[in-house]
Design a protein around this motif. Structure first.
Motif, PDB file in Angstrom:
ATOM      1  N   LEU A 160     -29.556  -8.851  29.091  1.00  0.00           N
ATOM      2  CA  LEU A 160     -29.146  -9.197  28.257  1.00  0.00           C
ATOM      3  C   LEU A 160     -30.155 -10.465  28.364  1.00  0.00           C
ATOM      4  N   ILE A 214     -20.792 -11.142  26.774  1.00  0.00           N
ATOM      5  CA  ILE A 214     -20.988  -9.323  27.903  1.00  0.00           C
ATOM      6  C   ILE A 214     -19.763  -9.800  28.834  1.00  0.00           C
ATOM      7  N   PRO A 263     -29.341  -3.539  23.771  1.00  0.00           N
ATOM      8  CA  PRO A 263     -28.759  -4.769  24.090  1.00  0.00           C
ATOM      9  C   PRO A 263     -26.917  -4.022  24.284  1.00  0.00           C
TER      10      PRO A 263
END
Length: 407
Positions: free
Chosen positions: A37, A50, A103
């Motif tokens: 990420l 996340i 993403p």
């Protein structure tokens, strides 16, 4: 280490391999998705999002998942969750190979895994009492904890090495580890348990909380651990300490991050061979006091080796508290309630870890890192002292292997 438990308890070997594979997959994946990420976004905030994506599903699903664990076949629920984890990681691997992962897909992975873990964890925590005689359960819990710590230490290193070969390799190996967990779970032979016929009502869904109010020793153990980790969590400050206070650099940061896990692993191996005996409640309180003192020492230290020793002590003390709490959850809770109580316990653990890092960050910004960590350690000690008169039954708890579901 009491490896003889693998032979003494039918199905324990499969359970241990399942938990080891599952935790190794989760800790390896955490590093892989974080790096992937960040490579995509170059955003530090994205790393926080996340983690939030994985935690948020736990909040609304805690009471639902606990009810599912008590109403349906727990082994089948875990198998379904692990099978879906395999499918999810396989899809991630293929998408990465074809450069089709964005993403948004990684955030979706976080939500999916958080949702699956919400249902998987309460069922997994209820497996051990279904396999293990009460007299062996504290020892078995210590062995499971030691395997968990091994995976927690090895997983991030493995994740970093695998990511060097490419994110697709990381996702593929993680997929294989989840598949190993699924196969091991399928080999577990649990005692048959009739499905709960209790109707689904608001009272039954929230019965786990109501039960905790009747078992004050169990409520005290779970809540004291929550506040101790929430206030005393110094791990969020480790990068600041490594760079600006200890001047230890990246290698020093790695040692600081590993130190609590090393202490926890050493203590869990010791407890697997030498289970807690008399006065387990007092021992838990003592471990929380030591946790707070070690936090204060770390907070005020400007010497690397002192800081590392403080963190090792902190990790070892935390395991003692964890073993007492886990044994209480598993032995003091009737089987028909174990899923709902385990779900509440999982939420408390997740909340203390996630919110503890948030609290440390906010306190660090307001007071400075050293004052924030020391204040947190003092707060932990004050909580332990306050919990003695609030939960006298926990203070007087004797042998763990004598815990019963009776009041």
């Amino acid at each position: 280490m009491s490896l003889s438990l693998l032979n003494q308890i039918p199905g324990f070997r499969s359970l241990a391999l399942s938990r080891l594979s599952s935790q190794l997959a989760s800790s390896t994946l955490a590093v892989a998705i974080g790096w992937h990420l960040y490579d995509m976004t170059h955003s530090v905030a994205a790393l926080g999002y996340i983690g939030l994506a994985q935690f948020l599903p736990m909040v609304p699903l805690t009471f639902v998942s606990g009810h599912v664990a008590d109403r349906f076949d727990r082994k089948r629920v875990v198998q379904i969750c692990q099978a879906l984890e395999v499918i999810t990681l396989l899809a991630m691997t293929i998408a990465t190979l074809f450069n089709a992962l964005h993403p948004a897909g990684i955030y979706a992975l976080g939500v999916a895994l958080g949702t699956l873990r919400s249902f998987e964890m309460p069922c997994q925590q209820a497996f051990l009492p279904s396999l293990t005689p009460p007299a062996l359960l504290p020892q078995a819990q210590s062995l499971i904890t030691s395997l968990f710590m091994v995976a927690s230490i090895a997983g991030p290193s493995l994740g970093g090495l695998l990511y060097g070969l490419g994110p697709a390799v990381s996702y593929g190996i993680t997929c294989a580890l989840f598949f190993c967990a699924l196969l091991s779970t399928s080999n577990i032979r649990l005692l048959t348990r009739p499905a709960s016929k209790e109707p689904v009502t608001l009272n039954s869904v929230f019965a786990g909380l109501a039960f905790l109010n009747t078992r004050r020793d169990l409520l005290g153990a779970i809540s004291m651990d929550l506040f101790a980790v929430l206030l005393g969590g110094a791990t969020a400050m480790l990068p600041v300490y490594a760079e600006s206070i200890l001047h230890a650099g990246p290698m020093g940061l790695g040692l600081l991050r590993a130190a609590p896990a090393i202490g926890a692993l050493g203590m869990s191996l010791w407890l697997a061979q030498h289970p807690l005996g008399r006065r387990s409640g007092m021992t838990m309180y003592a471990s929380v006091f030591i946790f707070g003192i070690a936090t204060i020492i770390f907070g005020g230290s400007h010497t690397v080796w002192v800081s590392i020793l403080a963190l090792i002590t902190l990790g070892a003390a935390d395991v003692i508290s964890m073993v007492v709490r886990s044994s209480l959850v598993q032995l003091a809770t009737p089987d028909a309630m174990r899923g709902r109580v385990s779900a509440v316990n999982s939420l408390f653990i997740g909340s203390s870890n996630q919110l503890g890092e948030f609290e440390s960050g906010m306190m660090g910004a307001a007071l400075g890192p050293e004052a924030a960590v020391i204040t947190g350690g003092v707060g932990t000690i004050l909580v332990a002292a306050a919990w003695i008169p609030l939960f006298p039954r926990l203070w007087s708890l004797d042998r763990l292997d004598e815990i019963t579901t009776e009041e």
